[in-house]
Design a protein around this motif. Structure first.
Motif, PDB file in Angstrom:
ATOM      1  N   LYS A  94       0.829  -1.208   0.000  1.00  0.00           N
ATOM      2  CA  LYS A  94       0.000   0.000   0.000  1.00  0.00           C
ATOM      3  C   LYS A  94       0.865   1.261   0.000  1.00  0.00           C
ATOM      4  O   LYS A  94       0.582   2.224  -0.733  1.00  0.00           O
ATOM      5  CB  LYS A  94      -0.924   0.000   1.223  1.00  0.00           C
ATOM      6  N   PHE A  95       1.908   1.289   0.819  1.00  0.00           N
ATOM      7  CA  PHE A  95       2.801   2.447   0.852  1.00  0.00           C
ATOM      8  C   PHE A  95       3.500   2.620  -0.497  1.00  0.00           C
ATOM      9  O   PHE A  95       3.685   3.750  -0.969  1.00  0.00           O
ATOM     10  CB  PHE A  95       3.830   2.303   1.968  1.00  0.00           C
ATOM     11  N   ALA A  96       3.905   1.508  -1.120  1.00  0.00           N
ATOM     12  CA  ALA A  96       4.538   1.588  -2.438  1.00  0.00           C
ATOM     13  C   ALA A  96       3.572   2.186  -3.464  1.00  0.00           C
ATOM     14  O   ALA A  96       3.969   3.009  -4.301  1.00  0.00           O
ATOM     15  CB  ALA A  96       5.006   0.206  -2.884  1.00  0.00           C
ATOM     16  N   LEU A  97       2.307   1.786  -3.412  1.00  0.00           N
ATOM     17  CA  LEU A  97       1.307   2.356  -4.318  1.00  0.00           C
ATOM     18  C   LEU A  97       1.131   3.846  -4.073  1.00  0.00           C
ATOM     19  O   LEU A  97       1.014   4.636  -5.021  1.00  0.00           O
ATOM     20  CB  LEU A  97      -0.027   1.641  -4.133  1.00  0.00           C
ATOM     21  N   ALA A  98       1.097   4.256  -2.799  1.00  0.00           N
ATOM     22  CA  ALA A  98       0.926   5.676  -2.486  1.00  0.00           C
ATOM     23  C   ALA A  98       2.088   6.495  -3.030  1.00  0.00           C
ATOM     24  O   ALA A  98       1.890   7.594  -3.578  1.00  0.00           O
ATOM     25  CB  ALA A  98       0.796   5.867  -0.975  1.00  0.00           C
ATOM     26  N   VAL A  99       3.315   5.972  -2.911  1.00  0.00           N
ATOM     27  CA  VAL A  99       4.476   6.681  -3.451  1.00  0.00           C
ATOM     28  C   VAL A  99       4.376   6.774  -4.974  1.00  0.00           C
ATOM     29  O   VAL A  99       4.679   7.809  -5.580  1.00  0.00           O
ATOM     30  CB  VAL A  99       5.779   5.973  -3.035  1.00  0.00           C
ATOM     31  N   TYR A 132       1.610   6.804  -6.746  1.00  0.00           N
ATOM     32  CA  TYR A 132       0.566   7.784  -7.049  1.00  0.00           C
ATOM     33  C   TYR A 132       1.070   9.218  -6.851  1.00  0.00           C
ATOM     34  O   TYR A 132       0.611  10.134  -7.534  1.00  0.00           O
ATOM     35  CB  TYR A 132      -0.668   7.548  -6.179  1.00  0.00           C
ATOM     36  N   SER A 133       1.986   9.414  -5.914  1.00  0.00           N
ATOM     37  CA  SER A 133       2.530  10.759  -5.708  1.00  0.00           C
ATOM     38  C   SER A 133       3.301  11.223  -6.935  1.00  0.00           C
ATOM     39  O   SER A 133       3.296  12.408  -7.263  1.00  0.00           O
ATOM     40  CB  SER A 133       3.444  10.780  -4.474  1.00  0.00           C
ATOM     41  N   ARG A 134       3.942  10.294  -7.654  1.00  0.00           N
ATOM     42  CA  ARG A 134       4.613  10.666  -8.895  1.00  0.00           C
ATOM     43  C   ARG A 134       3.615  10.836 -10.032  1.00  0.00           C
ATOM     44  O   ARG A 134       3.753  11.719 -10.871  1.00  0.00           O
ATOM     45  CB  ARG A 134       5.637   9.597  -9.286  1.00  0.00           C
ATOM     46  N   LEU A 135       2.614   9.983 -10.042  1.00  0.00           N
ATOM     47  CA  LEU A 135       1.626  10.022 -11.123  1.00  0.00           C
ATOM     48  C   LEU A 135       0.827  11.324 -11.107  1.00  0.00           C
ATOM     49  O   LEU A 135       0.383  11.798 -12.149  1.00  0.00           O
ATOM     50  CB  LEU A 135       0.683   8.826 -10.994  1.00  0.00           C
TER      51      LEU A 135
END
Length: 386
Positions: free
Chosen positions: A110-115, A117-120
């Motif tokens: 989940k944390f990897a996905l959030a990071v 999304y922060s780039r996206l």
């Protein structure tokens, strides 16, 4: 034996997906361009190895026995330090460890996905703020799950107590605290993470046949939610087989979580594969466009747009049709909504705004950027009806 083969097969496939992700990221940005999520995902893979080993030990070494599913008379009949006693104690300890590993993997992903999304969402207003909120939510929910795992049963050694009966909350194979807290917080966090990219994808102005596969790439959390619910139900109804069933479904859910969370990253290879089999139109923007609305650019996004437009102008090209989604993609190292080398057929349009940059003249001050829209803005910000 079949269950063990399944667990190791899922582990191997998950590790292959992680390796493919590393290859794609290495090809796009190189090792110096790796971000936090590029390290969190391999770490999740390592923890998955530990979880699989724990699940294997429960069934292979300790016969699936724990301190659960025993009647009072059976508890009294178990001889201390006998083989069954030792298997139940060790199996219960493995269950506590397995739950901790299971939660660690899910929240690392989940944390990897959030990071990611922060780039996206770089350069777009509101969406980066929602990613920052995601960090807070994930941190709080991870802490809540860990505290529930460690503090729900006191004293702690009661987790593997055989006789007398320690109570349901001290039986890790079927603890209602474990099942309800972890499942509910897992679902809540997955739903919030889904709410970050899907509105952007749904509202961009691209053809429906391109929108559907892209949304599918980002909707993998729905499968994780389904697997999580199935796991909770299986633990509740499996009876004496609950420990083995829970461990088996933990490995399945972990596998699904790792695979679907990496699909958006490895989609360039997916795109290439579809192209080879003649299905490249699934990722093309041809066809009727759907109506969409724009996400306003932040100051950083406008700066990126102006910088990119100026680079194109210096090459003798007109900076037309640059959209907010492209600013986001070009401002980071992701190429999800646009191709790595955008063309007129591959550009995704988020709004009707067209940016034009006038030729730079070194002998006079730069002219303000003009925006063609239903209302014309002058340099002072005054609106003139067209």
């Amino acid at each position: 034996m079949a269950q063990n083969v399944e667990a190791w097969t899922l582990l191997a496939l998950a590790l292959v997906v992680i390796i493919i992700r590393i290859y794609v990221r290495w090809s796009l940005v190189g090792p110096k361009g790796f971000q936090l999520d590029d390290y969190l995902m391999p770490l999740a893979g390592i923890v998955f190895v530990l979880e699989t080993v724990a699940a294997y030990l429960v069934g292979a070494n300790y016969e699936g026995l724990t301190n659960s599913y025993i009647s009072p008379s059976e508890r009294q009949a178990i001889v201390p330090n006998s083989k069954e006693w030792n298997n139940r104690v060790a199996g219960s300890k493995i269950q506590v460890l397995g739950w901790s590993l299971y939660v660690a993997i899910l929240w690392l992903v989940k944390f990897a996905l959030a990071v990611f999304y922060s780039r996206l969402t770089t350069g777009l207003q509101n969406l980066p703020q929602r990613v920052r909120i995601a960090y807070v939510i994930l941190g709080i929910t991870w802490l809540a799950t860990q505290l529930s795992l460690l503090l729900s049963c006191q004293p702690f050694h009661a987790f593997w107590q055989i006789n007398p009966d320690p109570g349901d909350v001290c039986q890790p194979a079927k603890s209602p605290v474990y099942v309800l807290v972890v499942v509910l917080l897992n679902i809540v966090t997955d739903l919030y993470l889904l709410s970050i990219p899907l509105p952007l994808l749904w509202q961009v102005k691209i053809s429906l046949k391109q929108k559907i596969p892209l949304m599918g790439l980002f909707s993998g959390a729905a499968f994780v939610i389904t697997a999580s619910i199935i796991r909770a139900v299986m633990i509740s109804v499996a009876g004496p087989e609950g420990a083995v069933a829970g461990s088996k479904w933990a490995c399945r859910e972990t596998f699904v979580s790792i695979v679907v969370s990496n699909l958006p990253i490895i989609q360039p290879l997916i795109r290439r594969g579809f192209k080879k089999i003649g299905l490249s139109q699934l990722f093309s923007s041809s066809g009727k466009e759907s109506n969409g609305r724009s996400y306003p650019l932040s100051g950083r996004g406008r700066q990126t747009l102006a910088s990119h437009a100026d680079r194109i102008t210096k090459k003798g090209k007109h900076a037309q049709g640059l959209t907010q989604t492209q600013v986001s993609a070009w401002g980071s190292d992701e190429h999800i909504l646009t191709s790595p080398e955008p063309t007129s057929k591959e550009i995704t349009v988020v709004s009707e705004t067209i940016v034009q940059t006038e030729q730079w003249n070194r002998d006079r001050a730069p002219q303000p950027t003009r925006v063609s829209s239903p209302n014309q803005w002058d340099a002072r910000g005054t609106t003139h009806a067209m």
